[in-house]
Design an enzyme around this catalytic site. Sequence first.
Site, PDB file in Angstrom:
ATOM      1  N   LYS A 234      15.291  13.252  44.752  1.00 15.26           N
ATOM      2  CA  LYS A 234      13.995  13.904  44.554  1.00 15.26           C
ATOM      3  C   LYS A 234      14.083  15.426  44.675  1.00 15.26           C
ATOM      4  O   LYS A 234      13.415  16.151  43.928  1.00 15.26           O
ATOM      5  CB  LYS A 234      12.951  13.343  45.520  1.00 15.26           C
ATOM      6  CG  LYS A 234      13.303  13.404  46.983  1.00 15.26           C
ATOM      7  CD  LYS A 234      12.294  12.636  47.827  1.00 15.26           C
ATOM      8  CE  LYS A 234      12.596  12.755  49.317  1.00 15.26           C
ATOM      9  NZ  LYS A 234      13.923  12.149  49.670  1.00 15.26           N
ATOM     10  N   THR A 253      10.510  23.645  54.859  1.00  9.42           N
ATOM     11  CA  THR A 253       9.690  23.331  56.028  1.00  9.42           C
ATOM     12  C   THR A 253      10.503  22.783  57.190  1.00  9.42           C
ATOM     13  O   THR A 253       9.956  22.567  58.274  1.00  9.42           O
ATOM     14  CB  THR A 253       8.613  22.297  55.655  1.00  9.42           C
ATOM     15  OG1 THR A 253       9.253  21.124  55.141  1.00  9.42           O
ATOM     16  CG2 THR A 253       7.673  22.849  54.594  1.00  9.42           C
ATOM     17  N   HIS A 270      21.636  22.430  50.208  1.00  7.69           N
ATOM     18  CA  HIS A 270      20.456  22.790  49.419  1.00  7.69           C
ATOM     19  C   HIS A 270      20.540  24.241  48.961  1.00  7.69           C
ATOM     20  O   HIS A 270      20.200  24.566  47.820  1.00  7.69           O
ATOM     21  CB  HIS A 270      19.187  22.564  50.245  1.00  7.69           C
ATOM     22  CG  HIS A 270      18.726  21.138  50.263  1.00  7.69           C
ATOM     23  ND1 HIS A 270      17.536  20.739  49.702  1.00  7.69           N
ATOM     24  CD2 HIS A 270      19.302  20.016  50.752  1.00  7.69           C
ATOM     25  CE1 HIS A 270      17.396  19.428  49.857  1.00  7.69           C
ATOM     26  NE2 HIS A 270      18.455  18.980  50.502  1.00  7.69           N
ATOM     27  N   ARG A 271      20.982  25.128  49.848  1.00  8.44           N
ATOM     28  CA  ARG A 271      21.080  26.549  49.503  1.00  8.44           C
ATOM     29  C   ARG A 271      22.071  26.776  48.361  1.00  8.44           C
ATOM     30  O   ARG A 271      21.832  27.577  47.453  1.00  8.44           O
ATOM     31  CB  ARG A 271      21.507  27.361  50.731  1.00  8.44           C
ATOM     32  CG  ARG A 271      20.392  27.600  51.743  1.00  8.44           C
ATOM     33  CD  ARG A 271      20.891  28.485  52.878  1.00  8.44           C
ATOM     34  NE  ARG A 271      19.859  28.762  53.846  1.00  8.44           N
ATOM     35  CZ  ARG A 271      18.964  29.745  53.737  1.00  8.44           C
ATOM     36  NH1 ARG A 271      18.995  30.528  52.674  1.00  8.44           N
ATOM     37  NH2 ARG A 271      18.059  29.947  54.665  1.00  8.44           N
ATOM     38  N   ARG A 273      22.839  24.833  45.976  1.00 11.70           N
ATOM     39  CA  ARG A 273      22.342  24.335  44.685  1.00 11.70           C
ATOM     40  C   ARG A 273      21.355  25.296  44.046  1.00 11.70           C
ATOM     41  O   ARG A 273      21.190  25.293  42.829  1.00 11.70           O
ATOM     42  CB  ARG A 273      21.631  22.989  44.893  1.00 11.70           C
ATOM     43  CG  ARG A 273      22.513  21.784  44.921  1.00 11.70           C
ATOM     44  CD  ARG A 273      21.733  20.531  44.553  1.00 11.70           C
ATOM     45  NE  ARG A 273      20.445  20.436  45.185  1.00 11.70           N
ATOM     46  CZ  ARG A 273      20.145  19.613  46.192  1.00 11.70           C
ATOM     47  NH1 ARG A 273      21.085  18.816  46.677  1.00 11.70           N
ATOM     48  NH2 ARG A 273      18.944  19.559  46.702  1.00 11.70           N
ATOM     49  N   ARG A 274      20.677  26.104  44.862  1.00  9.20           N
ATOM     50  CA  ARG A 274      19.590  26.925  44.334  1.00  9.20           C
ATOM     51  C   ARG A 274      20.117  28.186  43.662  1.00  9.20           C
ATOM     52  O   ARG A 274      21.097  28.782  44.115  1.00  9.20           O
ATOM     53  CB  ARG A 274      18.620  27.305  45.462  1.00  9.20           C
ATOM     54  CG  ARG A 274      17.966  26.110  46.120  1.00  9.20           C
ATOM     55  CD  ARG A 274      16.744  26.507  46.900  1.00  9.20           C
ATOM     56  NE  ARG A 274      17.013  27.265  48.095  1.00  9.20           N
ATOM     57  CZ  ARG A 274      17.198  26.737  49.308  1.00  9.20           C
ATOM     58  NH1 ARG A 274      17.186  25.426  49.462  1.00  9.20           N
ATOM     59  NH2 ARG A 274      17.407  27.510  50.353  1.00  9.20           N
ATOM     60  N   ASP A 300       9.700  21.947  50.075  1.00  7.38           N
ATOM     61  CA  ASP A 300      10.610  20.849  50.410  1.00  7.38           C
ATOM     62  C   ASP A 300      10.777  20.827  51.938  1.00  7.38           C
ATOM     63  O   ASP A 300      11.498  21.647  52.495  1.00  7.38           O
ATOM     64  CB  ASP A 300      11.955  21.065  49.721  1.00  7.38           C
ATOM     65  CG  ASP A 300      12.829  19.825  49.708  1.00  7.38           C
ATOM     66  OD1 ASP A 300      12.428  18.809  50.309  1.00  7.38           O
ATOM     67  OD2 ASP A 300      13.917  19.871  49.106  1.00  7.38           O
TER      68      ASP A 300
END
Length: 399
Positions: A234, A253, A270-271, A273-274, A300
């Site tokens: 997701k 969050t 996550h970092r 990928r951005r 997110d």
Amino acid sequence: MELTLLGTGAPSGLPRPDCPCAVCAAARGARARAATALLVDGALLLDLTPGAALAAARAGHSLVGVRQVLLTHPHNGPAVDVPAGLPSAGRVPDGRVLTLISGHRVRAVPMDHPGTGYEVTSPEGDRLLYLPPGGAPAGLAEGLAAYEMVVGDVVGRPDAIARLRAAGAIGATTDVIAVHLDHDVTGGPELDRRLAAAGARAVPDGTTLIVGEYHAVPDVPRRTLITGGARSGKSVEAERRLETFPDVVYAATGGRREGDAEWADRVDLHRERRPASWRTDETCELAPLLAEDGPPLLIDCLSLWLTDAMDRAEAWDDEVWRSRGERALRERVAELIDAVRQTPRTVVAVTNEAGSGVVPATASGRRFRDELGRLNAAFAAECEQVLLVVAGQALVLRS
């Protein structure tokens, strides 16, 4: 300016020769795509591919009137049978401008990847930008005039679209056409959905388009909620929906957790990928962000926001919950939902689907499950699009 797409696929075509993947297996009939080649007003051919003359004939055109053949990238596929009478193909040095006898002007646009892009201006002044596979324009200045049409590798290089948007080269009415389509995305509705989220579209091989003619640009949903189970994909889906937009604000969050190495690894993943141009805000104060007018906002995720909200309301304690915790939590959730309803921004929010598994063993666990279900339902009610992600596949619940 009339543009005929003789092919819309990757250099190897779709399906790829001898590829056993599921996408290639399904790429038959209308979903099959030859290597991308563009015929402009019957006078200019951009990329010479196998079977170009036959593809033109199927589309009701001929290559007899072609006065210039330009290549965007080295051709490493099957040998090309050059039709008799066709000019020899070549590439133009970056920045060079050609003026054709037909009145078209062609400028070679430098890329950040091996290859050449071409800006084509018709005698009437309409402008088309064609990008090679895997390519994005290099060194764009801001304040550019928007093209009437951009044709490029939207799936493979979404950041190219983001760069063009940031520079003003893609505007609200620019028709963005995805080509060089490979087996990265299943064709049909799934491809259409992904491209629509980027404000782009795909067309079948042989389609003729009029550059500058009005065409409804796909509507990008202003508010989207993406739900799903753990590791369902997701967050990747949420990031993918905004990767063609510059200056995204990523509202994380979860924040940092001192001494938790596993959590730190998750955050770092996550970092990485951005896109580097995105800004990250580690905060649970979402209402002020939603109230601001600014670039797209990616949240997110809502389940971690709810954990923080329940912490603040001391909602885990049964007595506090009954006396004041439930009321405090309801007020904070209502503030968030109202902010979503009123926000001027494009918003993509991620949440978890926690009600489909084992019933929690504790009262506080069941309380969190119930409150997350209520929050998800209220948030979804304010969104134009709602997706459920299962095993990496996005199912559209509302569109």
